[in-house]
Design an enzyme around this catalytic site. Structure first.
Site, PDB file in Angstrom:
ATOM      1  N   LYS A  42       0.839  -1.200   0.000  1.00 20.94           N
ATOM      2  CA  LYS A  42       0.000   0.000   0.000  1.00 20.94           C
ATOM      3  C   LYS A  42       0.871   1.246   0.000  1.00 20.94           C
ATOM      4  O   LYS A  42       2.078   1.179   0.212  1.00 20.94           O
ATOM      5  CB  LYS A  42      -0.906  -0.012   1.231  1.00 20.94           C
ATOM      6  CG  LYS A  42      -0.150  -0.058   2.544  1.00 20.94           C
ATOM      7  CD  LYS A  42      -1.080  -0.174   3.727  1.00 20.94           C
ATOM      8  CE  LYS A  42      -0.277  -0.196   5.031  1.00 20.94           C
ATOM      9  NZ  LYS A  42      -1.160  -0.174   6.212  1.00 20.94           N
ATOM     10  N   ARG A 134     -10.441   0.623  14.848  1.00 22.18           N
ATOM     11  CA  ARG A 134     -10.310   1.343  13.593  1.00 22.18           C
ATOM     12  C   ARG A 134     -11.246   0.745  12.554  1.00 22.18           C
ATOM     13  O   ARG A 134     -12.063   1.454  11.965  1.00 22.18           O
ATOM     14  CB  ARG A 134      -8.849   1.310  13.115  1.00 22.18           C
ATOM     15  CG  ARG A 134      -8.572   2.115  11.870  1.00 22.18           C
ATOM     16  CD  ARG A 134      -7.084   2.176  11.554  1.00 22.18           C
ATOM     17  NE  ARG A 134      -6.521   0.878  11.229  1.00 22.18           N
ATOM     18  CZ  ARG A 134      -5.259   0.685  10.837  1.00 22.18           C
ATOM     19  NH1 ARG A 134      -4.434   1.732  10.742  1.00 22.18           N
ATOM     20  NH2 ARG A 134      -4.807  -0.517  10.563  1.00 22.18           N
ATOM     21  N   HIS A 161      -5.476  -6.758  13.513  1.00 24.50           N
ATOM     22  CA  HIS A 161      -4.280  -5.899  13.460  1.00 24.50           C
ATOM     23  C   HIS A 161      -3.878  -5.510  14.869  1.00 24.50           C
ATOM     24  O   HIS A 161      -4.708  -5.066  15.667  1.00 24.50           O
ATOM     25  CB  HIS A 161      -4.558  -4.640  12.637  1.00 24.50           C
ATOM     26  CG  HIS A 161      -3.336  -3.841  12.321  1.00 24.50           C
ATOM     27  ND1 HIS A 161      -2.347  -4.299  11.479  1.00 24.50           N
ATOM     28  CD2 HIS A 161      -2.926  -2.618  12.746  1.00 24.50           C
ATOM     29  CE1 HIS A 161      -1.382  -3.382  11.381  1.00 24.50           C
ATOM     30  NE2 HIS A 161      -1.705  -2.357  12.159  1.00 24.50           N
ATOM     31  N   ARG A 217       2.126 -10.657   7.939  1.00 25.25           N
ATOM     32  CA  ARG A 217       1.838  -9.451   7.154  1.00 25.25           C
ATOM     33  C   ARG A 217       2.772  -8.308   7.541  1.00 25.25           C
ATOM     34  O   ARG A 217       2.325  -7.206   7.885  1.00 25.25           O
ATOM     35  CB  ARG A 217       0.377  -9.078   7.416  1.00 25.25           C
ATOM     36  CG  ARG A 217      -0.347  -8.317   6.337  1.00 25.25           C
ATOM     37  CD  ARG A 217      -1.809  -8.089   6.702  1.00 25.25           C
ATOM     38  NE  ARG A 217      -1.975  -7.352   7.935  1.00 25.25           N
ATOM     39  CZ  ARG A 217      -2.675  -7.774   8.995  1.00 25.25           C
ATOM     40  NH1 ARG A 217      -3.269  -8.951   8.978  1.00 25.25           N
ATOM     41  NH2 ARG A 217      -2.775  -7.025  10.072  1.00 25.25           N
ATOM     42  N   TYR A 260      15.632  30.448   2.127  1.00 20.28           N
ATOM     43  CA  TYR A 260      14.578  31.229   2.773  1.00 20.28           C
ATOM     44  C   TYR A 260      14.882  31.499   4.242  1.00 20.28           C
ATOM     45  O   TYR A 260      15.416  30.648   4.951  1.00 20.28           O
ATOM     46  CB  TYR A 260      13.245  30.485   2.692  1.00 20.28           C
ATOM     47  CG  TYR A 260      12.678  30.345   1.308  1.00 20.28           C
ATOM     48  CD1 TYR A 260      12.181  31.446   0.622  1.00 20.28           C
ATOM     49  CD2 TYR A 260      12.619  29.100   0.701  1.00 20.28           C
ATOM     50  CE1 TYR A 260      11.636  31.307  -0.646  1.00 20.28           C
ATOM     51  CE2 TYR A 260      12.078  28.945  -0.566  1.00 20.28           C
ATOM     52  CZ  TYR A 260      11.593  30.052  -1.242  1.00 20.28           C
ATOM     53  OH  TYR A 260      11.060  29.915  -2.497  1.00 20.28           O
ATOM     54  N   CYS A 307      13.958  23.714   0.645  1.00 24.15           N
ATOM     55  CA  CYS A 307      12.946  24.305  -0.230  1.00 24.15           C
ATOM     56  C   CYS A 307      12.014  23.228  -0.789  1.00 24.15           C
ATOM     57  O   CYS A 307      12.233  22.029  -0.605  1.00 24.15           O
ATOM     58  CB  CYS A 307      13.620  25.037  -1.382  1.00 24.15           C
ATOM     59  SG  CYS A 307      14.845  26.259  -0.872  1.00 24.15           S
ATOM     60  N   MET A 308      10.994  23.643  -1.498  1.00 23.51           N
ATOM     61  CA  MET A 308      10.052  22.689  -2.082  1.00 23.51           C
ATOM     62  C   MET A 308      10.723  21.774  -3.105  1.00 23.51           C
ATOM     63  O   MET A 308      10.473  20.567  -3.133  1.00 23.51           O
ATOM     64  CB  MET A 308       8.892  23.423  -2.748  1.00 23.51           C
ATOM     65  CG  MET A 308       7.852  22.496  -3.375  1.00 23.51           C
ATOM     66  SD  MET A 308       6.541  23.377  -4.235  1.00 23.51           S
ATOM     67  CE  MET A 308       5.679  24.121  -2.849  1.00 23.51           C
ATOM     68  N   ASP A 309      11.555  22.350  -3.958  1.00 19.87           N
ATOM     69  CA  ASP A 309      12.128  21.605  -5.080  1.00 19.87           C
ATOM     70  C   ASP A 309      13.628  21.404  -4.976  1.00 19.87           C
ATOM     71  O   ASP A 309      14.208  20.721  -5.822  1.00 19.87           O
ATOM     72  CB  ASP A 309      11.844  22.357  -6.394  1.00 19.87           C
ATOM     73  CG  ASP A 309      10.395  22.792  -6.508  1.00 19.87           C
ATOM     74  OD1 ASP A 309       9.522  21.913  -6.418  1.00 19.87           O
ATOM     75  OD2 ASP A 309      10.146  24.001  -6.661  1.00 19.87           O
TER      76      ASP A 309
END
Length: 366
Positions: A42, A134, A161, A217, A260, A307-309
């Site tokens: 997942k 859950r 679980h 699992r 920044y 930074c973001m990138d």
């Protein structure tokens, strides 16, 4: 006249997914559990790449099947036709049940209404809530649901679980196991033995083989990570190495700031590499001020705010060029565990946050 082919576009970042590491982890965990594995893939295989990991894992002799969290993931896996069962661990919407059953996806069931709604060709795994609160049927209700599924000939598996199996004190996990075994003992016999699964990675490492379990699992453990107090249980190797290219090189002069907020100031002239990866790709912004990376085999600090990138690294004194790879984490030197600690989070969040701009590359090792 045909147009000239476009030049290849180089990936700015890549996640190297080690096939040998994954295979070794699966074997060690299956041996520890004394059972074949239902491997969770997942969340894009915990960030490693759904199709890449599924294709690597499918031929493994210790693998029974693959587990996912969403119908979209289940459909994507089924489309790969890898010859391994696909188990959906969380409930689908009513309109999704028949299409998923048509694909052969094993479906979670936790109520009599869900049991009655299944088409006759479906295969169901009864979900029992033993204390996680859950999903699933409470033990006192689960037996009736399981009996109805068995009457209809649809009951293939039963699962629960653990909430605390990876904690130093596993006493609540033992109580959950007792509740689960009470449900199992009250279910009717089925033509084929039920596929019973409860042990996540923490339980496999903490308890080893559990009585009556036909599958294990383990999630994060399969990708090479365990809590500190359980790392001695079996040898595990992190499966992913994350790298990004140097996209710019320049000198930050003494007294100048980087990034920044002007959080970092050069005490002297500093050779700076800008690296093409940031928090938009999953590297935690919270690691600002602590993060380190590997450049040409050396640990080097990340300068200023992430930074973001992009992020910037001190490469003073190193022989580096544009396009060279910088290692953000690997199995030794700088690890995901380090990055998670710097970012004030856990390995799960860092790994699953690795974004789609990062190319997944499968190799023998990492």
């Amino acid at each position: 006249m045909r147009p000239a082919p476009s030049p290849p576009l180089a990936a700015r970042a890549r996640a190297l997914v080690g096939g040998e590491a994954l295979a070794s982890n699966l074997h060690a965990l299956s041996a520890r559990a004394g059972a074949p594995l239902l491997l969770p893939v997942k969340a894009n295989a915990y960030g490693h790449g759904l199709s890449e990991v599924a294709r690597l894992a499918a031929p493994h002799p210790d693998l029974w099947g693959l587990a996912v969290a969403t119908p979209q993931e289940a459909a994507a896996l089924a489309a790969l036709r890898l010859g391994r069962p696909v188990v959906l661990l969380t409930p689908p919407m009513p309109q999704e049940v028949a299409p998923l059953a048509d694909l052969g996806v094993r479906l979670p069931v936790a109520s009599l209404a869900e049991a009655e709604a299944l088409p006759s060709h479906a295969r169901a795994h009864l979900k029992v809530d033993t204390g996680m609160n859950r999903l699933g049927a409470r033990p006192e209700d689960a037996v009736a649901v399981g009996r109805r599924l068995a009457q209809r000939g649809l009951l293939e598996g039963v699962y629960t679980h653990f909430a605390t199996a990876d904690e130093p004190d596993p006493s609540f996990a033992h109580e959950q196991l007792r509740r689960f075994q009470g449900v199992l003992s009250a279910l009717p016999e089925t033509p084929a033995p039920l596929l019973v699964h409860a042990a996540n990675g923490g339980a496999v490492l903490s308890f080893g083989a559990l009585p009556g379990m036909g599958l294990a699992r383990p999630g994060l453990a399969a990708y090479g990570f365990a809590p500190a107090h359980l790392r001695h249980a079996v040898p595990l190797t992190p499966v992913m190495t994350l790298q990004a290219r140097i996209t710019h090189l320049h000198t930050a002069r003494a007294g100048e700031t980087v990034s920044y907020g002007a959080l970092w100031r050069a005490a002297q002239d500093t050779w700076v590499a800008t690296v093409g990866l940031g928090y938009g790709d999953g590297y935690p912004r919270g690691a600002t001020g602590q993060a380190q990376v590997l450049v040409a085999g050396e640990r080097r600090p990340v300068l200023g705010r992430i930074c973001m990138d992009q992020l910037m690294v001190d490469v003073t004194g190193l022989d580096v060029q544009l396009g060279d790879w910088v290692t953000l984490w690997t199995s030794q030197g700088v690890t995901v565990t380090d990055v998670a600690a710097w970012g004030g989070t856990v390995e799960y969040e860092v790994l699953t946050g690795v974004g789609e701009r990062v190319e997944r590359v499968v190799g023998r090792g990492v």
